[in-house]
Structures are given as C-alpha cells and as structure tokens.
Design an enzyme around this catalytic site. Structure first.
Site, short mmCIF file in Angstrom:
data_model
loop_
_atom_site.label_atom_id
_atom_site.label_comp_id
_atom_site.label_asym_id
_atom_site.label_seq_id
_atom_site.Cartn_x
_atom_site.Cartn_y
_atom_site.Cartn_z
CB SER A 75 -0.96 0.01 1.19
OG SER A 75 -0.26 -0.13 2.39
CG HIS B 242 -4.13 -1.09 -1.87
ND1 HIS B 242 -4.71 0.16 -1.86
CD2 HIS B 242 -3.73 -1.33 -0.60
CE1 HIS B 242 -4.64 0.66 -0.64
NE2 HIS B 242 -4.05 -0.23 0.14
CE LYS C 208 -7.79 -0.40 1.02
NZ LYS C 208 -8.05 0.56 2.06
N1 PMP Z 1 -4.85 -4.29 4.00
C1 PMP Z 1 -4.19 -3.36 3.30
C2 PMP Z 1 -3.00 -3.77 2.50
C3 PMP Z 1 -4.64 -2.03 3.30
O1 PMP Z 1 -3.97 -1.09 2.62
C4 PMP Z 1 -5.80 -1.70 4.04
C5 PMP Z 1 -6.37 -0.29 4.06
N2 PMP Z 1 -5.50 0.72 4.17
C6 PMP Z 1 -6.42 -2.71 4.76
C7 PMP Z 1 -5.95 -3.99 4.71
C8 PMP Z 1 -7.62 -2.41 5.60
O2 PMP Z 1 -8.76 -2.34 4.82
P1 PMP Z 1 -10.01 -1.44 5.32
O3 PMP Z 1 -9.66 -0.02 4.98
O4 PMP Z 1 -11.17 -1.98 4.59
O5 PMP Z 1 -10.07 -1.66 6.80
#
Ligand code: PMP
Length: 403
Positions: free
Chosen positions: A193, A221, A252
């Site tokens: 991310s 992502h 997302k």
């Molecule tokens: N895993 C990754 C790699 C992420 O980037 C994110 C969100 N930033 C999440 C899990 C968490 O997902 P959510 O925003 O739906 O809680």
C-alpha cells in the site's frame, strides 16, 4: 481549587496528562497528524479544505463510488431494507442482500464461498486468529499491513518475518520454522500500500504448499485493478484458485465499504463460527452491500476503467522519470516519490495542495523512518492533461525544495 472529583482545576486531568505526554512525543518526532476535511462527490476533482483540487490521494481508483448505478443500488437498498442491518450476522443481521453479495463474490472469483467483513482491518484481525494460535507460526512479509500484524498479535502466534518481496528469504524462513510448528500461515499483501509493488504470490503459494503451509493474500489494493477481469494480484499471477484465503476490500476500487474473504465452503463455515470480528459486530448496512454488488459487476463489465487506470499510471511514471524522479519499486496504481525527511515531505505536500493537487505526504510509522514520501494514487478518470499537470507540479516543487 479542587473539583467535585477531587482534581486540581489548574493541573491537567489524568487523561489530558496522558494525551499531552504522548502527543508531545509525536510532535517532537515530526509525525503529528491531523485530518483534512474533504467535501462533495467522490471524484477526481474534490473540495479539500474549501479549495477545489485534483485528488491523487484516494483509493476510489476506478471512480465507481459515484457511478449512477452504484448510487441507485444504495438508494434502492435503503428504501427496501432501511439504513441498518439491525444486528450481527448470527443474530438478526443476516439479510438476503448479504448472502447475495457473498454468492456474487464466490462466483466472480470462481471459488466455493465468500464471507463479508465490515472492513479489511476486521477481516485480517478475525481470520488470522481463526487459523493460528499459540504454538503456530505466522510467516509475514516485513512490509505487511498493520491489520496483519495486529491479527498476529491477537492470535498470540509466533511471527517469523521475511525480507520484503524476497522469495529466498521467504523460503529460508519457511524451511526454518516449519519442522517445529503445528500450523503455518503465510500472509502477504498483494499490492503493497505504500510502495505499489506486487508480492511474488505465485512463488509464495507454490513453496508454501510444498510445505503444507496455508496462504492468506491481503489484496486490499489489487482487487478490481489487477488481473484481466479485475480479480486482483492472484488472477494476474495465475494462482487465483490456489490462494487458500483471499481477502479483498469493498471500500477502495469497489467504491462502497466493507471487505470479504473468498475460499472454500469449509473456510467460510470456520470463520462464521470462530472469527470474533465477524461474530461480535453489527453487519454491513444494506446500502453498502447492494452498492458493492453492482460495483463488482461493473468491475467485470467495464474493463476500460482498469485499462485507463494503468495508462494514467504509466503516463505519470514516464513523465516523472523524464524529470529524473523515481517511483520505484511501484509497478501499479500506487506511486511513491520518496523524499526522505518528514518536514520536506509535508512541505511539498502542502505546496502541491496550494497549487491544486492533493498527493498525500506519508511518514513513519506508515513507512520506515527516513523514507517519508508523496504517495500518489491516480484514478481511471483523470485526464491526460491532469496527469501531466501533476507531474510538472511535483517536479517544480521538488526542485524548489532542493534549492
Ligand atoms: N490491507 C491493506 C494492504 C490495506 O492497505 C488496508 C487499508 N489501508 C487494509 C488492509 C484495511 O482495509 P479497510 O480499509 O477496509 O479496513
């Protein structure tokens, strides 16, 4: 003077004293954060703190959050069901729309079953303790998302960390821990991310399975954006059917809210019965569920969104490279421009905002100390001239920061 509670009015309350102590430390380290206020429709151009800017900081990559059919589905669901699920899934909150979303997801990913979670964070902290516990090992890439790290903490499993994206380091770790561990779960992000690079998931799955280890792929992502049909990192790598536990998010690229796990019917049953973040939390609201269903269909039916996203990112990568600005190691729609120190990074972020571009500055602890960066996330619907304007503005601001 003392208050009724016996506290001295001039001294900070015990709670304020904690806040002061912690926040002073955060300020001293230069990592104090505040939230910016955005307003208006989710779109490539948005109001950020009262100013209209081009948004290069969101995760609504495919611009589906404002798609008329998605909005229509959310409106219809609210009318048909009301605004709340009204309970947890195991009590009164298991609505027909939740089951329908899960059937759609299972079919889209070509797997037996799916289970919705309220967020990706909750999926990871629920799933990991359902699979491993004390005496077991979670093998984790060193740059994995915080929710995987927190899931391992809740599981009280041993954690063995391998070097980021390094198949040799992963294999060594697996061979070292496997003989003494009851169960081994391997977890990695699909698309990282903060760096935008992609996990070597085909090699990881193969080696893990050779050693009877289970693979959890967090494709928060990659979902919607990678793979011919938008089924993410595993589809792109040709291992969609082999990943044991595939986690994707709905908040997302899918443009709604929530998350899901896809895998076997037994996995679903196990999670329904053991994943605490699933069991002890109110179910997703119907509007989000129905919006997600339409959006997942659109991911499949409108591949141009994925193509345009990739074209926009390739264009930005090339334009920045022509100015001598690296976005390595990204190969995807998350592009880092590493600046290094916190102050310069945040100053460049502010200057860009003043010029009408929102690319978020990211600091420790989201990225390693000394690797502060602009994190740029274009959308499928940015125009070429908007991409070009961003590249020029970044180049000029980095030059100004150096002078
Ligand atoms: N895993 C990754 C790699 C992420 O980037 C994110 C969100 N930033 C999440 C899990 C968490 O997902 P959510 O925003 O739906 O809680």
């Amino acid at each position: 003077m003392t208050t009724n509670a016996g506290q001295n009015a001039s001294a900070p309350s015990p709670l304020d004293a904690i806040a002061d102590e912690v926040l002073d430390g955060i300020r001293e380290r230069g990592t104090y954060r505040r939230m910016r206020v955005l307003d208006g429709l989710q779109a490539p151009r948005m109001q950020v703190e009262g100013r209209e800017v081009l948004l290069f900081a969101g995760s609504n990559y495919l611009d589906l959050a404002r798609h008329p059919e998605v909005i229509e589905a959310a409106e219809r669901a609210s009318r048909d069901y009301g605004c709340a699920a009204g309970g947890s899934r195991l009590i009164t909150g298991n609505l027909a729309c939740h089951e329908a979303l899960e059937a759609d997801l299972a079919s889209f990913f070509g797997r037996e079953a799916a289970l919705a979670f309220n967020t990706g964070y909750m999926a990871n902290v629920g799933v990991i303790p359902s699979i491993v516990g004390p005496g077991d090992v979670l093998i984790s890439d060193e740059l994995n998302h915080a929710s995987i790290i927190d899931g391992a903490r809740l599981a009280r499993a041993d954690v063995a960390v391998f070097r980021h994206g390094d198949v040799d380091s992963f294999t060594e770790t697996l061979e070292r821990v496997r003989p003494d561990a009851r169960r081994v779960l391997v977890a990695c992000d699909g698309v990282y991310s903060m760096d935008g690079d992609v996990a070597p998931i085909a090699e990881i799955v193969k080696r893990a399975h050779d050693h009877d280890a289970i693979v959890l792929l967090d494709d928060a992502h990659g979902t919607g954006c990678l793979g011919t049909r938008g089924r993410g990192t595993a589809e792109a790598a040709g291992v969609l059917e082999d990943v044991d536990i595939l986690m994707g998010t709905l908040g997302k690229s899918i443009g709604s809210f929530g998350a899901f796990i896809v895998g076997s019917a037994k996995l679903r049953d196990l999670l329904v019965n053991t994943a605490r973040s699933f069991i002890f939390s109110c179910a997703l609201a119907p509007a989000q569920v129905e919006a997600a269903r339409v959006s997942v269909r659109l991911v499949d039916e409108e591949p141009w969104r994925r193509q345009r996203l990739a074209e926009n990112c390739d264009r930005l990568r090339a334009e920045l490279a022509a100015e001598g600005i690296s976005t390595a190691p990204s190969t995807t729609h998350i592009l880092p421009v590493v600046i290094g120190d916190n102050e310069t990074t945040m100053a460049v972020c502010e200057r860009l905002l003043e010029r009408g571009f929102y690319a978020q500055g990211i600091r420790h602890p989201s990225v390693p100390a000394g690797k502060a960066r602009l994190r740029i996330t274009p959308m499928a619907t940015h125009t070429e001239s908007e991409i070009d304007a961003l590249a020029s503005a970044i180049s000029e601001e980095l030059q100004a920061a150096r002078d």
